[in-house]
Structure formats: structure tokens, C-alpha cells
Design a protein around this motif. Structure first.
Motif, short mmCIF file in Angstrom:
data_model
loop_
_atom_site.label_atom_id
_atom_site.label_comp_id
_atom_site.label_asym_id
_atom_site.label_seq_id
_atom_site.Cartn_x
_atom_site.Cartn_y
_atom_site.Cartn_z
N ALA A 201 34.99 75.98 85.16
CA ALA A 201 33.77 75.29 84.74
C ALA A 201 33.94 74.66 83.36
CB ALA A 201 32.60 76.27 84.73
N GLY B 125 29.25 68.45 85.46
CA GLY B 125 28.44 69.62 85.78
C GLY B 125 28.11 69.71 87.25
N SER C 4 27.27 76.04 83.91
CA SER C 4 27.60 74.61 83.83
C SER C 4 26.35 73.78 83.56
CB SER C 4 28.27 74.15 85.13
OG SER C 4 29.48 74.83 85.36
#
Length: 299
Positions: free
Chosen positions: A91, A263, A276
Motif C-alpha cells: 500500500a 489509493g 490507503s
């Protein structure tokens, strides 16, 4: 002042539209598609031909690739030192490395440096951020997710058929060309929609959820994206003695908040979706303050 007012109002409108559930859930996707397929190509065709072939055209590309490469190495090293999970590492390699260089970058650079700087923003975004997102971003999502497979052919097709990239290739052939006033007027009318539509879409997608256990990776992400990345860009420009508008744009672009698309990719790949979203949401808002400080420091 007017530019900043528009930025703030557009994001607030998007945020409250989302909270009040006035528009359908698909609205952010539709708005982003309008920007990606119409507004951004129009701006590229309008601004890129104003450039002249010189070293300045190369500066944003070089800075973008170096900043993102070094940032990724820093995230990998830090994640290992702090024993972050594979999910969180993946992430961070997306949202702490890739910046919002178009949707947020364009209005901010326009506010600080004016319309003449937008051509360099587009170079940084298309030959830097976009290609890196399409290649590096897809690789990271595939490698760190157990649900997807890497497909080089698909990546290449996405890059070559992306409207903004096609517009960039076309625009490069018209560098130094003055379009007919009618063409310029049409392109200008379409290009001007990018700021309000893109920022309303940003507001619609903002998320503010941050449990205690996410504070450490959250902090690492924003420190890397908002402080270390522009510092890397500044050092690159200093080493090569680049001191012009292209270098200023490159440093500012490197300090933009996390990329919303990164994201989304992280969430779709199952890479710490909650974390995220929080990094992107808070990061974009904080970046309005950090870029203001950055601008004062480099000018």
C-alpha cells in the motif's frame, strides 16, 4: 486568491455532496473519466505546443523518475526496519510514492506559477506520473496482491491507448505551432473544466478514517510523500544546476499529495484499503499547507 478559493470550494462541494448522498455512487468515476478523456487531453493539446525544444522539457521527466525511484527505495527500507506487513508495504509503495500531479497539481501550480507553467506540469504528469502508475503501479499491485497476475501486454496497451497520452504524442508534433483562434477557443473551454470537475471528484472521494494501529505507516507515508520527495527533487535540481520554471514546477509537483488513483488501485488489490484511503484523504488536505511552505522556500 481566486484560484485557492476555487480549489477549496470545489473540494468542499464534493465532500458534502458525498456526505449528503445527493449524487449516485458512480459520480466520482464519471467525473474522473470526463477529466481523463476530455479535459486533460484538451489542456495537453492547448499547452504543450507552447513549449520549445530544450533541456527544460526533459527536466520534469528526469525529476519525476528519480523522485519516485528513490521514494520507493526509502519505503522498502523503512517498511523492513519497522516490520510492516506485506499488505501495508504494498500500500505504501503506491500511495506514499505516487503523487496527485494532475487533479491537484494542475490547480495548485496554476495558482502559484501561472498558466505558463502548466505545460511542464503536463510533461511531469504524463511522461512521469502516468507512465510510472501504469507500469510500476500495476507491478506493485500485482506483486503484493495474491489475487492478480502481472500482464506486460495489458500494461503496454493501457499506456498506448490512454487518451491523455495520445494527446501528448500529438501535441509534441505541434510544438511551436499557433492554432487557429477557433481551435484555441474550443480547447480552452474544455481545458478550463479540469479544475472544478477534478477537485469536486477529489472531494467526493476523500476518506478520513485512521485507527491507532495505522498511525505509524500513515506517518511514514506522509513524511515520505510531502517532505522527503520534494527534498529529493530539490537536490536533483541543485546537483544539475537547474534553476528555471521547469525545475520549480518539478519540485512543486514532487510535493503534491498522494494520488487518488493509486489509493483506488491499492484498495482494489486488497492492500490495506482503510489505511490507503486515509493516507490519500488526509494527505491531499495537508499538501495544500506543505506546498505553500515549499513554494516560499524555493522561490
Amino acid at each position: 486568491m481566486e484560484n485557492f478559493a476555487l480549489i477549496l470550494v470545489s473540494i468542499i462541494i464534493g465532500y458534502f455532496i458525498n456526505k449528503l448522498k445527493i449524487f449516485p455512487k458512480e459520480t466520482p468515476i464519471i467525473l474522473n473519466q470526463f477529466v481523463l478523456y476530455i479535459s486533460l487531453p484538451a489542456m495537453i493539446l492547448l499547452q504543450i505546443p507552447k513549449l520549445t525544444f530544450s533541456i527544460e522539457v526533459i527536466i520534469p521527466v528526469v525529476v519525476a523518475w528519480i523522485v519516485i525511484s528513490v521514494s520507493a527505495i526509502i519505503i522498502l527500507f523503512t517498511s523492513k526496519m519497522l516490520n510492516f506487513s506485506k499488505e501495508i508495504t504494498g500500500a505504501l509503495l503506491l500511495v506514499a510514492v505516487l503523487g496527485n500531479t494532475s487533479f491537484v497539481g494542475i490547480p495548485i501550480i496554476n495558482a502559484y506559477l501561472g498558466e505558463s507553467a502548466l505545460a511542464y506540469v503536463l510533461i511531469y504528469d504524463q511522461l512521469g506520473s502516468f507512465i510510472i502508475l501504469s507500469t510500476y503501479g500495476t507491478f506493485i499491485a500485482s506483486y503484493y496482491s495474491i489475487t492478480s497476475e502481472l500482464n506486460i501486454k495489458i500494461i503496454l496497451i493501457k499506456i498506448l491507448t490512454f487518451p491523455a497520452f495520445i494527446a501528448l504524442v500529438i501535441a509534441l508534433f505541434f510544438i511551436g505551432t499557433t492554432f487557429h483562434p477557433v481551435v484555441t477557443s474550443v480547447l480552452s473551454s474544455l481545458a478550463v473544466t479540469i479544475v472544478p470537475i477534478a477537485l469536486v471528484a477529489v472531494g467526493l472521494q476523500l476518506r478520513f478514517r485512521l485507527p491507532y494501529e495505522d498511525i505509524k505507516p500513515f506517518s511514514v507515508a506522509l513524511i515520505t510523500k510531502l517532505i522527503i520527495a520534494p527534498l529529493i527533487a530539490y537536490l536533483v535540481c541543485y546537483i544539475f544546476s537547474w534553476d528555471n520554471q521547469a525545475s520549480l514546477v518539478s519540485i512543486m509537483e514532487s510535493g503534491m499529495g498522494p494520488m487518488i488513483t493509486a489509493g483506488v488501485i491499492a484498495s482494489m488489490a486488497g492492500l490495506a484499503p482503510r489505511l490507503s484511503s486515509a493516507i490519500v484523504g488526509y494527505g491531499i488536505l495537508i499538501s495544500f499547507f506543505t506546498t505553500a511552505i515549499l513554494f516560499k522556500l524555493i522561490t
